[in-house]
Design an enzyme around this catalytic site. Structure first.
Site, PDB file in Angstrom:
ATOM      1  N   CYS A   1      -5.589  -3.767   1.841  1.00 41.81           N
ATOM      2  CA  CYS A   1      -4.665  -3.997   0.978  1.00 41.81           C
ATOM      3  C   CYS A   1      -4.238  -5.330   0.733  1.00 41.81           C
ATOM      4  CB  CYS A   1      -3.307  -3.142   1.270  1.00 41.81           C
ATOM      5  SG  CYS A   1      -4.054  -1.442   1.642  1.00 41.81           S
TER       6      CYS A   1
ATOM      7  N   HIS B   1       0.693   0.384  -6.815  1.00 46.40           N
ATOM      8  CA  HIS B   1       0.075  -0.587  -5.640  1.00 46.40           C
ATOM      9  C   HIS B   1      -1.468  -0.223  -5.850  1.00 46.40           C
ATOM     10  CE1 HIS B   1      -1.125  -2.043  -2.052  1.00 46.40           C
ATOM     11  NE2 HIS B   1      -1.089  -0.944  -1.079  1.00 46.40           N
TER      12      HIS B   1
END
Ligand code: ZN
Lengths: 131, 385
Positions: B83, B333
């Site tokens: 991420c 996200h």
């Protein structure tokens, strides 16, 4: 998708709980490593993990990953073993709603996944209440 | 090393973009950044993407996207750190300009997460944890953060109300962001009554699955002064640190060491303290993450992040506004794009372009982007020149 060698090469850890103890500073690594991150030594002896420890934190999985759907709700925790090693494992044979940080747990050899990534039944360690 | 400025930014509306391919999503954001900068070419490009292979069966994205850009055979490099891929792509772009290797560089991030079903997406995300020693036992990402949350609650008295306050605040901010995936406001009651995913975390503590991209253009500061008539924003610090991939190998489960180390290096590079940061975009993949990150960045003492969120210190108008963009929670996200979208928010805030969600007197912004449960962190500080 993933060959069974991926499963079998972890057998010394999953079946026999083999860890590596740095012969210089005494730190224990599970799984074994080639370099000690404490003192940078490269010399280790094989030791067996302590079989009991304390629950440091845990969760109850309600939305499971593929392969674990039938088991929800189930508990997974981080256990600090009596030799100082910390490991992640399921905590079973208990009421998941009554688990507490600090509970004393014991390691047992169990089936972990019915039909793992490579199609084999996966065995390994799970933890149960110590008394 | 040369001083570096960010003179262009781009991002499209994030969400479940069924009708768009990853090529289109990425190229839209890249072209917007190029147009915003007013450049007619770039010398190199970097793209952060966590898992083109598992999310869409497509690797080799550096070359593929460089080709889509239509600007000749420039070097195209894909960067991966779960991420934190976007933050690291921005950092690689920064280093390539600062070093003198290239003059005009495109930093970008991309993730197309809805081409696979939910189970496959969850699996792809789980590869950021230790497959053999964490995931093998049936833990999920919400589960790992849930274990951090429970440990933080036990050690410091952090409450469910404090976790909920983070979600409420980020959705409030996101409601002022026209590109946010979930711009609706939520109440603490809604958060605390939403369905449990992994105790004590509920669905409204979690960031969503998102398709999206973001991009920025970096050039040497001296060159920027001649090129751009927009307020100039320079990169004051770019730092990165690592930690164990497995949560159980950390010295402390309640402390994100890679973020603390990257922040320490970043403050040193920028010559400033946490008190001199005007606002910060942090990696709130779960509400507990924002609480722990604000502590690791030095905004609050250990264990005080929850109280700070509840008391409004991190709201717009608070002592240190956190996630004015809405954060991962509300903005969305798309994992590889997140770190670059944070940089976009920093540039917009420092230029004074944020409208209703504008932080007053924003002169120095920080971004914190992390991979997994904190095995990797990128921290950047941007300043208005
Ligand atoms: Zn050692």
């Amino acid at each position: 998708m993933i060959g069974s060698s991926r499963y079998w090469r972890e057998v010394p850890q999953r079946y026999r709980y083999e860890a590596a103890k740095c012969t210089k500073c005494g730190k224990i690594f599970f799984p074994p490593r080639l370099v000690c991150n404490g003192c940078r030594s490269r010399e280790f002896e094989t030791v067996t993990l302590a079989q009991e420890g304390v629950l440091e934190t845990f969760t109850v999985i309600r939305v499971a990953p593929t392969g674990f759907g039938d088991e929800t709700p189930y508990a997974v925790g981080i256990i600090k073993l009596d030799d100082g090693v910390r490991i992640t494992s399921q905590v079973v044979d208990c009421d998941v709603e009554k688990l507490n940080i600090g509970d004393r747990l014991r390691l047992e050899f169990r089936k972990v996944q019915e039909d793992g990534e490579s199609g084999v039944i996966c065995y390994g360690y799970k933890f149960v209440p110590a008394n | 090393m040369r001083d570096v400025a960010v003179i262009g930014i781009g991002m499209n509306r994030w969400g479940e973009l069924w009708e768009k391919s990853h090529r289109q999503i990425w190229t839209e954001a890249a072209l917007e950044a190029i147009d915003d900068a007013g450049v007619d070419h770039v010398d190199a490009m970097f793209v952060g993407c966590m898992s083109g292979g598992l999310f869409m069966g497509q690797e080799h994205l550096g070359a593929m996207l460089a080709d889509q850009l239509g600007m000749g055979p420039i070097p195209g490099t894909r960067v991966e750190s779960a991420c934190a891929s976007g933050g690291l792509a921005f950092r690689q772009a920064y280093l390539s300009v600062a070093s003198g290797m290239h003059d005009i560089v495109l930093a970008s991030g991309l993730e197309k997460m809805t081409d696979v079903d939910g189970g496959a997406a969850t699996y792809a995300l789980s590869t950021a944890a230790d497959q053999e020693y964490e995931c093998f036992h049936g833990i999920t990402f919400p589960g790992l953060y849930a274990m951090m949350a429970r440990a933080h609650m036990a050690k410091y008295g952090t409450t469910e109300e404090q976790l909920a306050a983070v979600a409420v605040k980020n959705h409030e901010n996101g409601s002022k962001n026209p590109l946010a995936q979930f711009p609706m406001k939520v109440t603490a009651e809604q958060v605390m009554n939403s369905v449990l995913v992994a105790d004590p975390l509920r669905i409204l503590h979690c960031s969503p699955i998102t398709d999206g991209a973001a991009a920025g253009i970096l050039v040497p500061l001296d060159m920027a002064k001649k090129m751009s008539d927009k307020p100039l924003v320079k990169v004051a610090a770019s730092a990165q640190a690592s930690d164990s991939i497995a949560l159980h190998d950390r010295e402390e489960i309640t402390w994100i060491g890679s973020t603390a180390k990257a922040a320490e290096d970043a403050y040193k590079q920028a010559g400033c303290t946490p008190k001199e940061i005007s606002f910060c975009e942090v990696h709130d993949c779960f509400t507990i993450a924002e609480i722990m990150v604000t502590e690791a960045l030095g905004f609050f003492d250990r264990g005080q992040g929850g109280k700070a969120a509840e008391s409004g210190e991190t709201a717009l108008g608070g002592t240190i506004p956190i996630n004015p963009s809405g954060g991962l929670k509300s903005k969305g996200h798309p994992v590889g794009a997140t770190g670059v979208a944070q940089i976009r928010e920093l540039v917009m805030q420092l230029r004074g372009e944020c409208g209703e969600r504008q932080v007053k007197d924003a002169v120095r912004g920080m971004s914190q982007n992390m991979g997994g449960t904190g095995a990797s962190t990128a921290v950047h500080i941007l300043e208005r020149v």
